[in-house]
Design an enzyme around this catalytic site. Structure first.
Site, mmCIF file in Angstrom:
data_model
loop_
_atom_site.group_PDB
_atom_site.id
_atom_site.type_symbol
_atom_site.label_atom_id
_atom_site.label_comp_id
_atom_site.label_asym_id
_atom_site.label_seq_id
_atom_site.Cartn_x
_atom_site.Cartn_y
_atom_site.Cartn_z
ATOM 1 N N MET A 58 19.008 20.486 21.013
ATOM 2 C CA MET A 58 18.478 19.646 22.088
ATOM 3 C C MET A 58 19.355 19.607 23.339
ATOM 4 S SD MET A 58 20.382 16.547 22.373
ATOM 5 C CE MET A 58 19.226 15.302 22.834
ATOM 6 N N TYR A 59 20.592 20.112 23.266
ATOM 7 C CA TYR A 59 21.452 20.099 24.450
ATOM 8 C C TYR A 59 20.865 21.045 25.505
ATOM 9 C CZ TYR A 59 25.029 17.924 21.456
ATOM 10 O OH TYR A 59 25.729 17.101 20.602
ATOM 11 N N SER A 60 20.491 20.480 26.623
ATOM 12 C CA SER A 60 19.808 21.227 27.688
ATOM 13 C C SER A 60 18.584 21.972 27.157
ATOM 14 C CB SER A 60 20.768 22.212 28.378
ATOM 15 O OG SER A 60 21.721 21.520 29.140
ATOM 16 N N LEU A 61 17.983 21.388 26.097
ATOM 17 C CA LEU A 61 16.771 21.956 25.488
ATOM 18 C C LEU A 61 16.934 23.442 25.175
ATOM 19 C CD1 LEU A 61 14.016 20.100 27.546
ATOM 20 C CD2 LEU A 61 14.973 19.503 25.300
ATOM 21 N N LYS A 86 22.917 21.650 15.514
ATOM 22 C CA LYS A 86 22.272 20.478 14.924
ATOM 23 C C LYS A 86 20.764 20.492 15.155
ATOM 24 C CE LYS A 86 25.103 17.676 17.279
ATOM 25 N NZ LYS A 86 26.117 18.611 17.814
#
Length: 327
Positions: A58-61, A86
């Site tokens: 999910m970090y910066s999608l 993750k």
């Protein structure tokens, strides 16, 4: 750099883990740094002997995984690094695009592998607890990923101790792969994990890799009593305002960190990180930075000794507070 086993597993990791949430796209968060600057930090981490890198889908999608994957392919040998990512948070608003269902986990692992440019993940972690999926479904799906060879080890992140106990019990009961690590919220101004989670992990041989060991920049002087500060992240990071009160107690602790740092001729961030490293059972705090020079300073903190008196001096002002970081 020093190295240690991740809990009672045979996996050896550096005493610091480079958190990769900062690397990605400004379209996601304004305070993120993009690829060119990200690569400089990743390269410096490898030069310092850091072999442990933690990102998330999910970090910066997904952009963070792409940047990390390309940089590590260019700068490192795959078998010499420990790559963690993750799964949990939704990647879009459509059904089955988040959570810990078997369907989403199987889709998410393949997408992460593609973005990272690798055929296996060293440490695959559930980013949060999923109230909408039976934990047995999640654990069996994760076990199957290990059997497929897509994942080497499994880890968990912020949750209540009773939830983690349930996960460990069901894994043991069914012969599924056990979690070897816990990535939890822990620093000098948030110590509620000392009540149950830290003792549980020590007793079970679980490696502790706490996130936000510097309280999202608080010990770098990036916050004021109104909860903001001079940096872009301090001004724009709404999550920090939900997690921390930035009250008088916090600033008293910060003053003691600065006082001890001055006496030792080091930086406050180094003292704050050294304190986390000195806590029993802590394996590898997850550090985030945009700056290769600051990364060097944080790496130097690994060798800073703290006496019992030093730790008591830093810990004494702390008062209990509501649980945060599980959301």
């Amino acid at each position: 750099m020093q190295y240690t086993n991740l809990g009672k597993s045979g996996l050896q990791v550096s005493r610091l883990c480079l958190g990769c949430m900062t690397f990605g796209s400004k379209k996601w968060r304004e305070w993120v740094i993009e690829e060119l600057d990200s690569r400089k930090v990743i390269k410096k981490a490898l030069e310092l002997g850091i072999n442990f890198f933690d990102t998330a889908n999910m970090y910066s999608l997904g952009v963070s995984e792409e940047i990390v994957g390309r940089a590590l392919k260019d700068f490192a040998k795959r078998d010499e690094i420990v790559l963690a990512t993750k799964v949990f948070f939704p990647m879009n608003d459509l059904p089955n695009q988040g959570g810990l269902s078997r369907k989403h986990i199987f889709s998410a692992i393949d997408a992460s592998l593609k973005r990272l440019g690798t055929d296996y993940i060293d440490l695959y972690q559930i980013h949060r607890w999923d109230d909408n999926t039976p934990i047995a479904e999640t654990l069996e799906a994760l076990h199957d990923l290990v059997r497929m060879g897509k994942v080497r080890y499994l880890g968990a992140s912020s949750m209540f101790a009773w939830q983690f106990v349930q996960s460990l019990y069901l894994a043991d009961l069914n012969g599924w792969t056990r979690f070897v690590s816990m990535q939890n919220h822990y620093n000098l101004i948030y110590r509620e994990e000392e009540r149950e989670m830290l003792p549980l992990c020590r007793a079970e041989g679980i490696g502790l890799i706490p996130w936000s060991p510097l309280a999202r920049g608080f010990f770098a002087g990036n916050r004021n009593k109104q909860g903001s500060g001079e940096t872009i992240r301090a001004k724009k990071d709404e999550y920090s305002r939900r997690m921390y009160f930035f009250d008088d107690q916090d600033f008293i602790i910060a003053e003691r960190v600065s006082e001890l740092a001055k006496r030792r001729s080091v930086k406050p961030i180094q003292i704050a990180l050294a304190w986390v490293l000195h806590q029993e059972g802590i394996t590898s705090p997850i550090i985030g930075t945009k700056n290769p020079l600051q990364l060097q300073e944080l790496a130097d903190a690994v060798a800073i000794p703290l006496s019992d008196e030093d730790r008591k001096f830093l810990e004494e002002p702390y008062k209990t507070r509501p649980v945060s970081g599980h959301e």
